[in-house]
Design an enzyme around this catalytic site. Structure first.
Site, PDB file in Angstrom:
ATOM      1  N   GLN A  80     -10.050  -3.911  -3.517  1.00 17.20           N
ATOM      2  CA  GLN A  80     -11.328  -3.406  -3.012  1.00 17.20           C
ATOM      3  C   GLN A  80     -12.435  -3.666  -4.033  1.00 17.20           C
ATOM      4  OE1 GLN A  80     -12.167  -1.685   0.002  1.00 17.20           O
ATOM      5  NE2 GLN A  80     -14.183  -2.218  -0.791  1.00 17.20           N
ATOM      6  N   ARG A  92     -13.565  -8.551   1.234  1.00 12.65           N
ATOM      7  CA  ARG A  92     -12.130  -8.338   1.017  1.00 12.65           C
ATOM      8  C   ARG A  92     -11.377  -9.634   1.323  1.00 12.65           C
ATOM      9  NH1 ARG A  92     -10.053  -3.167   1.320  1.00 12.65           N
ATOM     10  NH2 ARG A  92      -8.136  -4.214   0.637  1.00 12.65           N
ATOM     11  N   ARG A 118       0.880  -1.178   0.000  1.00 12.88           N
ATOM     12  CA  ARG A 118       0.000   0.000   0.000  1.00 12.88           C
ATOM     13  C   ARG A 118       0.908   1.216   0.000  1.00 12.88           C
ATOM     14  NH1 ARG A 118      -5.341   1.535   3.415  1.00 12.88           N
ATOM     15  NH2 ARG A 118      -6.133   0.173   1.793  1.00 12.88           N
ATOM     16  N   CYS A 177     -16.350   1.771   0.223  1.00 17.67           N
ATOM     17  CA  CYS A 177     -15.233   0.898   0.612  1.00 17.67           C
ATOM     18  C   CYS A 177     -14.894   0.993   2.094  1.00 17.67           C
ATOM     19  CB  CYS A 177     -14.005   1.231  -0.231  1.00 17.67           C
ATOM     20  SG  CYS A 177     -13.351   2.891   0.100  1.00 17.67           S
ATOM     21  N   ASP A 203     -17.149   7.418  -2.070  1.00 19.03           N
ATOM     22  CA  ASP A 203     -15.985   7.258  -1.188  1.00 19.03           C
ATOM     23  C   ASP A 203     -15.750   8.624  -0.547  1.00 19.03           C
ATOM     24  OD1 ASP A 203     -13.778   6.286   0.114  1.00 19.03           O
ATOM     25  OD2 ASP A 203     -12.507   6.088  -1.661  1.00 19.03           O
ATOM     26  N   HIS A 205      -7.331   0.852  -6.571  1.00 18.92           N
ATOM     27  CA  HIS A 205      -7.548  -0.044  -5.422  1.00 18.92           C
ATOM     28  C   HIS A 205      -8.249  -1.318  -5.931  1.00 18.92           C
ATOM     29  CE1 HIS A 205      -7.746  -1.268  -1.381  1.00 18.92           C
ATOM     30  NE2 HIS A 205      -8.580  -0.400  -0.862  1.00 18.92           N
TER      31      HIS A 205
HETATM   32  N1   CP Z   1     -11.239  -0.064   2.239  1.00 17.49           N
HETATM   33  C1   CP Z   1      -9.970  -0.120   2.691  1.00 17.49           C
HETATM   34  O1   CP Z   1      -9.017  -0.352   1.943  1.00 17.49           O
HETATM   35  O2   CP Z   1      -9.858   0.055   4.032  1.00 17.49           O
HETATM   36  P1   CP Z   1      -8.503   0.248   4.861  1.00 17.49           P
HETATM   37  O3   CP Z   1      -7.936   1.591   4.488  1.00 17.49           O
HETATM   38  O4   CP Z   1      -8.942   0.186   6.289  1.00 17.49           O
HETATM   39  O5   CP Z   1      -7.559  -0.852   4.509  1.00 17.49           O
HETATM   40  N1  NVA Z   2      -9.924   6.786  -1.485  1.00 18.22           N
HETATM   41  C1  NVA Z   2      -9.556   6.371  -0.152  1.00 18.22           C
HETATM   42  C2  NVA Z   2      -9.723   4.898  -0.007  1.00 18.22           C
HETATM   43  C3  NVA Z   2      -9.440   4.379   1.369  1.00 18.22           C
HETATM   44  C4  NVA Z   2      -9.589   2.895   1.468  1.00 18.22           C
HETATM   45  C5  NVA Z   2      -8.126   6.795   0.128  1.00 18.22           C
HETATM   46  O1  NVA Z   2      -7.262   6.595  -0.723  1.00 18.22           O
HETATM   47  O2  NVA Z   2      -7.883   7.359   1.211  1.00 18.22           O
END
Ligand code: CP
Ligand code: NVA
Length: 312
Positions: free
Chosen positions: A140, A295, A110, A267, A228, A137
């Protein structure tokens, strides 16, 4: 003699973006995810294997679902915070990948810039999985598509409407999925927060029915309403985003225009009272907790695909 480290041959397959995986493979992964959720398969293909998770941004769902999922498949997990390893002191992501490939069997990352994911994938000789970048993502969205399939049987012919930030990383993976899973995708956003044109054009060239509008009335008849947060982890212009995106909130008034049996997806984490109200997030149309649970199942299937596990 050269001191340049040559990339070793990959031991498996990378899962970097939905538009970079063969569509028939994505469908097979989805099928396996449903099967794993229904507990039709109890097997430990990852016995003796180790998964490395690298987080350069916070996470709840991604971290726990990968840790639990890989352990359920019989393997071990090591979770690394980018700031606590030498990556945070300037070791390159490619060198990190080369080294981790000597100890571990698969790496999930990540991170911020998508390019870092590509650099890791190029350096690592083990499979690399995208656990979220500023751009996309995909894990997700595999879980999201699985959730929608549970509700509707198939996504083919359904209409998904995204409302809010058109540059959001979750949305980019939904755009990648549109031509593969054959649903119509309408994106409602202010013009200055529109999705990247090249991503839209690439999807449309593959036959995707994707369109962008600023008109919230385009939610009419939607089977799936998606949103989101307005301010993602990599965004710094919070005040401007709140001001421009506040007319794009998912609330009871908006959901009234969607199809009668429409579902609401997010998400998570949600910012209650901002992009979505409590009534919708906690209401009967919300499937957000199914998305979170899925997930686990979707990623178990993705990891099996990456590692070339032959399904019994
Ligand atoms: N939706 C998602 O990726 O959540 P986290 O940021 O908690 O991993
Ligand atoms: N769009 C959000 C998704 C979090 C899971 C971010 O990148 O913060």
């Amino acid at each position: 003699m050269t001191n340049v480290l040559k990339p070793a041959a990959k031991t498996g397959r990378d899962f970097l973006d939905l538009d970079r995986v063969d569509p028939s493979d994505l469908k097979a992964i989805m099928k396996l995810a449903h099967k794993l959720k229904a507990s039709l398969l109890a097997f430990s293909p990852m016995e003796g294997k180790t998964l490395a998770l690298i987080f350069e941004k916070p996470s709840t769902r991604t971290r726990v679902s990968f840790e639990v999922g890989f352990r359920q498949l019989g393997g071990h997990v090591t979770t690394l915070s980018g700031a606590e390893i030498q990556l945070g002191r300037g070791e390159t992501i490619a060198d990190t990948g080369r080294v981790l490939s000597r100890f571990t069997d698969m790496i999930m990352l990540r991170t911020f810039a998508h390019q870092k994911l590509d650099e890791l994938a190029a350096g690592a000789s083990v499979p690399v999985i995208n656990g979220l970048t500023d751009f996309s993502h995909p894990c997700q969205v595999m879980a999201d598509l699985m959730t929608a399939e549970e509700r509707f049987g198939s996504l083919a012919g359904k209409t998904a409407v995204w409302i809010g930030d058109g540059g959001d990383n979750v949305l980019i993976s939904w755009i990648h999925a549109a031509p593969i899973f054959d649903f119509t995708l309408t994106i409602i956003c202010p013009p200055e927060f529109a999705p990247p044109t090249d991503v839209l054009i690439a999807a449309q060239k593959k036959g995707a029915r994707v369109s962008v509008t600023a008109d919230v009335n385009a939610v009419a008849g939607a089977d799936i309403v998606l949103t989101d947060c307005w301010v993602s982890m990599h965004n710094s212009d919070a005040a401007a985003r709140h001001e421009r995106l506040s007319p794009y909130q998912v609330n009871v008034d908006l959901m009234r225009h969607a199809a009668e049996n429409a579902i609401f997806m997010h998400c998570l984490p949600a910012h209650r009272g901002e992009e979505v109200t409590d009534e919708i997030l906690d209401g009967p149309q919300s499937v957000v907790l199914d998305e979170a649970e899925n997930r686990l199942h979707a990623q178990k299937a993705i990891m099996c695909w990456c590692m070339g596990v032959v399904i019994p």
